[in-house]
Design an enzyme around this catalytic site. Structure first.
Site, short mmCIF file in Angstrom:
data_model
loop_
_atom_site.label_atom_id
_atom_site.label_comp_id
_atom_site.label_asym_id
_atom_site.label_seq_id
_atom_site.Cartn_x
_atom_site.Cartn_y
_atom_site.Cartn_z
N HIS A 64 0.86 -1.19 0.00
CA HIS A 64 0.00 0.00 0.00
C HIS A 64 0.89 1.24 0.00
O HIS A 64 1.88 1.32 0.71
CB HIS A 64 -0.90 0.01 1.23
CG HIS A 64 -1.83 -1.16 1.30
ND1 HIS A 64 -2.93 -1.29 0.48
CD2 HIS A 64 -1.81 -2.28 2.07
CE1 HIS A 64 -3.57 -2.41 0.76
NE2 HIS A 64 -2.90 -3.04 1.72
N GLU A 169 -5.11 -13.73 5.06
CA GLU A 169 -6.12 -12.70 5.27
C GLU A 169 -7.40 -12.94 4.48
O GLU A 169 -8.16 -12.00 4.19
CB GLU A 169 -5.52 -11.32 4.92
CG GLU A 169 -4.76 -11.29 3.62
CD GLU A 169 -3.89 -10.05 3.48
OE1 GLU A 169 -4.16 -9.04 4.16
OE2 GLU A 169 -2.96 -10.07 2.66
N ASP A 195 -8.27 -7.20 6.56
CA ASP A 195 -8.66 -7.75 5.26
C ASP A 195 -9.53 -8.99 5.43
O ASP A 195 -10.44 -9.23 4.63
CB ASP A 195 -7.41 -8.09 4.44
CG ASP A 195 -6.84 -6.88 3.74
OD1 ASP A 195 -7.37 -6.51 2.68
OD2 ASP A 195 -5.87 -6.31 4.25
#
Length: 275
Positions: A64, A169, A195
């Site tokens: 990210h 996740e 997530d």
């Protein structure tokens, strides 16, 4: 003139830091209780702040945010100068990004969204030199001191000290957790609860399902001898997850910085207005 065969004071300093970082994987394998700081911004200064704050390691979050391989190099250099081991969360499974991060000198790789044992096997091979893996050779890279360390000894040392870790996740990843953890060479599994909740779907039973997954992963880690890690945002979280069997907790730097700065601004404004 300094002899080429005799380490200088600076070289000895660098080797001492290298020795400290080389123990990082073993600390994870031994089940030491560790704290890691996630940094999603391309900032060597934030990495240094994390290291000087006392975190046991830092995670460069290249999944990210705008972090590039070039940023990874500079952030890794900053962490190592401050004596902190470095893990890179790569954007996805990519042999190229993994190899280039390792060439930058990072101490471990974290791959997101892992759901099957076959993925872990590919990750392990990409991270390790032959004969156990397929990582390409580049002794002129930073990881090997720009050819200061070469040959089979350097390859074996790299294979022994790099941390192989994955993020679980998704519901499928949790369902396959025993097969994932059974892969030889996997060192650590990080549960991505945020997530996971999103992938389960938000509803009245989401929290209970995430909690059950947290328990399932911790129990699988005990059965397979794989260290489990989880994200948290408070000292209470750290204590809570440690009681449930998690040895490693990671936390995001930016939320903590934002909260600290917000509290400071609000308290200061209140004091200034009261004067």
């Amino acid at each position: 003139m300094v002899s080429c065969g005799k380490p200088t004071k600076r070289m000895r300093h660098d080797m001492n830091h290298q020795d400290e970082r080389s123990r990082f994987r073993q600390r994870v394998l031994d089940g030491d209780k560790l704290l890691g700081a996630f940094c999603p911004a391309p900032s060597p200064e934030l990495i240094e702040v994390a290291a000087y704050s006392g975190f046991d390691f830092v995670v460069i979050d290249a999944e990210h945010g705008p972090i590039t391989i070039s940023d990874v190099v500079h952030m890794t250099r900053a962490a190592h100068s401050a004596g902190a081991p470095v893990i890179v969360r790569v954007p996805e499974y990519s042999g190229e990004f993994i190899m280039r991060s390792l060439d930058a000198g990072v101490d471990g790789i974290l791959v997101p969204q892992v759901e099957e044992a076959a993925e872990v096997q590919r990750i392990f091979q990409a991270m390790h030199y032959p004969p156990v893996g397929v990582r390409g050779l580049a002794f002129y890279a930073r990881a090997h001191g720009f050819t200061r360390r070469t040959g089979p000894e350097a390859m074996n040392s790299a294979n022994q000290h790099v941390l192989t870790s994955v993020l679980v996740e998704t519901p499928k990843g949790v369902e396959n957790i025993d097969e994932i953890m059974a892969v030889q060479g996997l060192d650590m599994v990080l549960v991505g609860t945020g997530d996971l909740a999103a992938n389960i779907g938000y509803g009245p039973e989401t929290a209970a399902k995430v909690d059950a997954a947290v328990t399932r992963v911790a129990e699988a880690g005990k059965r397979h001898g794989v260290t489990t890690a989880i994200a948290g945002q408070s000292a209470d979280d750290a204590a809570k997850f440690a009681r449930r069997g998690y040895k490693v907790m990671v936390t995001g730097m930016l939320p903590h910085l934002l909260r600290f700065c917000t509290d400071f601004v609000n308290a200061s404004r209140k004091g200034m207005e009261a004067d």
